[in-house]
Design an enzyme around this catalytic site. Structure first.
Site, mmCIF file in Angstrom:
data_model
loop_
_atom_site.group_PDB
_atom_site.id
_atom_site.type_symbol
_atom_site.label_atom_id
_atom_site.label_comp_id
_atom_site.label_asym_id
_atom_site.label_seq_id
_atom_site.Cartn_x
_atom_site.Cartn_y
_atom_site.Cartn_z
ATOM 1 N N GLU A 159 35.146 -23.930 -17.899
ATOM 2 C CA GLU A 159 35.759 -25.248 -17.641
ATOM 3 C C GLU A 159 37.275 -25.218 -17.848
ATOM 4 O O GLU A 159 38.011 -25.888 -17.109
ATOM 5 C CB GLU A 159 35.120 -26.331 -18.518
ATOM 6 N N TYR A 200 28.362 -12.009 -25.442
ATOM 7 C CA TYR A 200 28.748 -13.239 -26.135
ATOM 8 C C TYR A 200 28.501 -13.155 -27.635
ATOM 9 O O TYR A 200 27.468 -12.649 -28.060
ATOM 10 C CB TYR A 200 27.912 -14.417 -25.636
ATOM 11 N N ASP A 237 35.283 -19.881 -10.642
ATOM 12 C CA ASP A 237 35.956 -21.061 -11.206
ATOM 13 C C ASP A 237 37.193 -21.435 -10.379
ATOM 14 O O ASP A 237 37.462 -22.616 -10.144
ATOM 15 C CB ASP A 237 36.379 -20.791 -12.657
ATOM 16 N N ASP A 275 40.369 -13.959 -16.606
ATOM 17 C CA ASP A 275 39.435 -14.973 -16.100
ATOM 18 C C ASP A 275 40.152 -16.151 -15.456
ATOM 19 O O ASP A 275 39.546 -16.932 -14.728
ATOM 20 C CB ASP A 275 38.570 -15.519 -17.252
#
Ligand code: KDG
Length: 325
Positions: free
Chosen positions: A36, A103, A267, A303
């Site tokens: 996000e 992660y 994204d 990213d």
């Protein structure tokens, strides 16, 4: 202009300095990443006002996230959670632009997002709310936050965008199908790969690969939108994308680029699309910008760092942006 509102978890990101396993590669790069905030930074560079809500730990990585994202012009509303650390992600470069991700985020500050973290008015006054399927799989409170934000957006008549973004390490397939199906089922605008969309389609089962799902995109989108009321964007990476709206399918080709790092390209694609959506652009124009943003993001590491400005997009299209035939 009303801002776009997005929320979710952003983590510290450690990327190996060269191709190989982090069992052996010793030099590494410290950064941040989160779907996000990746979208938020891209939107900001494209001139769209955007707010991000999330939680960070009271630690160096948390301070880095707040400073970095704010430095990109995003309105950052980050709660500092003193009871949990900022989550972390390791990225091993596996060659030819691909990466393996690990992660360290269970119980992280970001995963403790709660509905009360979203102040009154922020959803209601947004131009559009963007959520991803990552957030509801982080924790019960994060799932409740998504439900609450979706309910508030619907009540206020605010357009809801959802990127399915299924991360298989966060939940088993059958759990994800139910949770993400519920979230995606509320979206006015939905993004996903053919595989992800098949996963959230009513009665859907995940096909074994993207090609199998791509074989019948028409049937897939009609299953997702029998009433013809929503906009569905099927992301096919270098092969471009297809949009289904008002019963019509619109295809656009991807671009041929030298791929350095594909992580974050989805994204950037979403941000490109949303940047046109908030201005009421045509599907064709939104798709063209989305494909160009995704392609540029693949040409540099990181990213989100390569997120293009409109001038950089123009330069890309004028020089190396050959469409894939
Ligand atoms: O889309 C890129 C993201 O996957 C990355 O930046 C980190 O949000 C992230 C996640 O959960 O994988």
């Amino acid at each position: 202009d009303s801002p776009v509102l997005t929320l979710g978890e952003t983590m510290g990101l450690i990327t190996g300095g060269r191709i190989g396993s982090l069992a052996h590669v010793s030099d590494a790069h410290v950064g941040i990443g989160g779907s996000e905030t990746n979208v938020a930074v891209s939107l900001s560079r494209l001139g769209v006002p955007v707010t991000w809500i999330g939680r960070v730990g009271d630690d160096s990585l948390g301070r880095r996230i707040v400073r970095e994202v704010r430095g990109e012009g995003v309105d950052v509303r980050a709660q500092v959670d003193v009871d949990a650390a900022t989550g972390l992600m390791l990225k091993e470069l596996t060659g030819q632009g691909t990466a393996r991700v690990y992660y360290y985020r269970a119980g992280s500050a970001g995963s403790r997002l709660a509905a009360a973290d979203v102040p009154a008015g922020l959803v209601e006054n947004a131009a559009l709310v963007h959520l991803t399927g990552i957030t509801p799989l982080l924790s019960d409170s994060a799932r409740e936050t998504c439900r609450s934000v979706v309910g508030r957006a619907r009540a206020a008549g605010v357009r809801l965008s959802v990127d399915v973004n299924y991360r298989s390490t966060l939940a088993p397939a059958h759990v994800a199908a139910e949770v993400l199906g519920e979230l995606a089922g509320q979206a006015d605008l939905m993004f996903g790969s053919p595989d992800e969309l098949a996963h959230v389609a009513p009665g859907g089962t995940a096909p074994t690969d993207d090609r199998a799902a791509a074989a019948d995109i028409g049937a897939l989108v009609r299953a997702l939108d029998p009433g013809g009321t929503r906009e569905i964007v099927v992301k096919r990476g270098a092969d471009g994308a297809t949009v289904y709206r008002d019963g019509v399918l619109v295809d656009a080709p991807g671009h041929r680029v030298d791929v350095v790092d594909t992580v974050g390209a989805g994204d950037a694609f979403v941000a490109g699309y949303l940047s046109g959506d908030v201005h009421g652009w045509s599907v064709e124009k939104k798709l063209a910008r989305a494909n160009a943003c995704g392609a540029v993001m693949c040409t540099m590491p990181g990213d989100w760092e390569a997120a293009p400005t409109p001038a950089e997009l123009d330069a890309f299209l004028a020089s190396g942006g050959d469409p894939v035939q």
